[in-house]
Design an enzyme around this catalytic site. Structure first.
Site, PDB file in Angstrom:
ATOM      1  N   SER A 227      41.930   7.425  -5.591  1.00  0.00           N
ATOM      2  CA  SER A 227      42.612   8.487  -4.841  1.00  0.00           C
ATOM      3  C   SER A 227      44.048   8.061  -4.577  1.00  0.00           C
ATOM      4  O   SER A 227      44.404   6.899  -4.749  1.00  0.00           O
ATOM      5  CB  SER A 227      41.900   8.757  -3.526  1.00  0.00           C
ATOM      6  OG  SER A 227      42.404   7.907  -2.523  1.00  0.00           O
ATOM      7  N   LYS A 228      44.840   8.999  -4.123  1.00  0.00           N
ATOM      8  CA  LYS A 228      46.262   8.690  -3.988  1.00  0.00           C
ATOM      9  C   LYS A 228      46.542   7.634  -2.915  1.00  0.00           C
ATOM     10  O   LYS A 228      47.618   7.062  -2.866  1.00  0.00           O
ATOM     11  CB  LYS A 228      47.074   9.964  -3.753  1.00  0.00           C
ATOM     12  CG  LYS A 228      46.871  10.638  -2.413  1.00  0.00           C
ATOM     13  CD  LYS A 228      47.975  11.671  -2.217  1.00  0.00           C
ATOM     14  CE  LYS A 228      47.990  12.230  -0.820  1.00  0.00           C
ATOM     15  NZ  LYS A 228      47.145  13.421  -0.669  1.00  0.00           N
ATOM     16  N   ARG A 229      45.564   7.374  -2.080  1.00  0.00           N
ATOM     17  CA  ARG A 229      45.765   6.343  -1.054  1.00  0.00           C
ATOM     18  C   ARG A 229      45.476   4.939  -1.580  1.00  0.00           C
ATOM     19  O   ARG A 229      45.800   3.951  -0.953  1.00  0.00           O
ATOM     20  CB  ARG A 229      44.887   6.623   0.165  1.00  0.00           C
ATOM     21  CG  ARG A 229      45.445   7.710   1.064  1.00  0.00           C
ATOM     22  CD  ARG A 229      44.432   8.088   2.129  1.00  0.00           C
ATOM     23  NE  ARG A 229      43.193   8.570   1.528  1.00  0.00           N
ATOM     24  CZ  ARG A 229      43.019   9.822   1.085  1.00  0.00           C
ATOM     25  NH1 ARG A 229      44.000  10.693   1.192  1.00  0.00           N
ATOM     26  NH2 ARG A 229      41.876  10.191   0.540  1.00  0.00           N
TER      27      ARG A 229
END
Ligand code: GLU
Length: 454
Positions: A227-229
């Site tokens: 995920s983008k995190r």
């Protein structure tokens, strides 16, 4: 030029996620491999998220990775406009085709696509109601990665929402038709949409493109999708972390593809030559920061010193290790010594900071070890006059002078080395000592030794 036409069709969100970058790269590689055309189409139908800044992040990321597009924003092309937000007249025209063919109807203010097949009602557990279903012919997708996938749509679906905005499935297929796309290479998350898309192609009387759905990129640990995190997920962060675009690109090409041999480090020409669908893996790939760093280190070692310094200076500057006054010749001399040991540019300051800063930290363990065997202050007092008086302060002269002194005192020259290194760098290891002292220069070395002796 071949007739292959592929497209990367991102919806700008403000991030350039590694998964999108991989989709873009695979399309670009396939176009370059086949001598086809790489189209960049911006699916910007969500007006709130698709801002100019979001687009810029995406285009900058693609350019940084060295992907150029033959048609799309900035460059134009014969099938434009390349922004979905500017293609409404085309969607109207295609909607009319479906209307004329009797494949649409209106319900609750929206325009629906009518599947072909026998209609019947069934009880839907989720909706808790009787709903109409369609026994449509199953759609067969001969996916270049997944193999044969069979799936039947059961429900009509919306083409144009109540507010007049067309839905993703519709505009995606219309554009693929209008732009003459021959191969759709995209993330596996779209496989479940593909039967809808194929139904639309059929309704337009157009042969669907060849599909290639590429598997997910899993996060480093666990089973989830990246995920983008997650660290390493955003392309825009690699540049500021001092990664080399060529290394990142090489690494991403290996996320879900390989040339079917052990090769990992490949220049872009080789990757283009070898890239093809049979090399795309069916299984998911996993992000591996260590492998990326190792590849990056290999690429770093290959850079000539001018390029290495050009990339390193801003990061060393940011780390407070150098400033504008640091002489380029000195910087390059230092970096020539450190480059072989560098793994990434953002850790370079730890490797070579003491060449520039006088308040370098003294590694206590090393200090303790040296003091156990010898009296470093005494050793250094012995050699200090030599360092002060030798004519040329280069590695060769230092070697000769120190060897002569050692011989005269029945010592091995190496006896002096740990103390010399420790006093001048605070470390127990580093580049070869004599070239290191030579680069530091007489004044710096003598000052440091004098300060150490106290
Ligand atoms: N805009 C879609 C996405 O970003 C494109 C899907 C496709 O490639 O067909 O996922």
């Amino acid at each position: 030029m071949s007739n292959v036409r592929v497209r990367f069709a991102p919806s700008p969100t403000g991030f350039f996620h590694i998964g999108s970058a991989r989709t873009a790269l695979f399309n670009w590689l396939y176009a370059r491999h086949t001598g086809g055309t790489f189209v960049l189409r911006i699916e910007d139908t969500d007006k709130e998220r698709n801002t100019d800044e979001a687009l810029k992040v995406l285009l900058d990321g693609m350019k940084w990775m060295g992907m150029d597009w033959d048609e799309g924003p900035d460059v134009g092309g014969p099938y434009g406009p390349y922004f979905q937000s500017q293609r409404q007249p085309i969607y109207d025209e295609y909607l009319k085709k479906l209307e004329d063919a009797g494949r649409t109807y209106e319900k609750d203010g929206a325009i629906w696509f009518k599947l072909e097949g026998e209609r019947y009602t069934a009880y839907d557990d989720y909706l808790k109601a009787e709903i109409e279903k369609v026994k449509a012919e199953p759609v067969i997708i001969d996916d270049a990665v997944r193999g044969r996938v069979e799936r039947a749509e059961e429900k009509d679906f919306v083409l144009v929402r109540k507010d007049g905005s067309p839905v993703f499935h519709f505009v995606n297929v219309v554009d693929d038709i209008a732009m003459g796309i021959t191969h759709v290479i995209r993330g596996e998350d779209h496989l479940s949409n593909t039967s809808k898309h194929v139904e639309l192609f059929k309704a337009f009387g157009v042969e669907p493109p060849k599909f290639a759905h590429i598997p997910l990129i899993l996060k480093e640990e666990g089973s989830g999708k990246m995920s983008k995190r997650d660290k390493g997920a955003l392309i825009e962060e690699y540049e500021s972390r001092g990664f080399l675009a060529a290394a990142v690109r090489n690494y991403i090409s290996l996320l879900g593809w390989n040339p079917k041999d052990e090769r990992e480090k490949m220049d872009i020409g080789e990757i283009i030559e070898l890239f093809d669908f049979p090399g795309i893996n069916k299984g998911n790939s996993r992000f591996d920061e260590k492998k990326l760093s190792a590849l990056n280190a290999e690429y770093l070692r290959e850079l000539n010193i001018e390029s290495f310094s050009f990339l390193a200076r801003p990061l060393l500057n940011e780390a407070g290790v150098v400033n504008e006054e640091v002489d380029e010749d000195y910087l390059q001399a230092v970096l020539t010594l450190c480059q072989p040991k560098a793994r990434s540019l953002d850790t370079l300051s730890e490797l070579c900071g003491y060449f520039f800063l006088e308040d370098y930290s003294m590694d206590e363990k090393t200090g303790g070890k040296i003091a156990k065997k010898t009296d470093p202050k005494e050793l250094l007092s012995e050699v200090l006059p030599i360092l002060q008086s030798i004519e040329k302060f280069d590695a060769e002269s230092l070697k000769t002078a120190l060897e002569t002194h050692a011989e005269d005192n029945n010592q091995k020259v190496f006896a002096y080395f740990p103390a010399l290194r420790y006093a001048t760098s605070g470390q127990g290891g580093g580049p070869d000592l004599l070239p290191m002292l030579a680069v530091m220069g007489r004044e710096r070395v003598i000052n440091r030794i004098q300060r150490f002796i106290g």
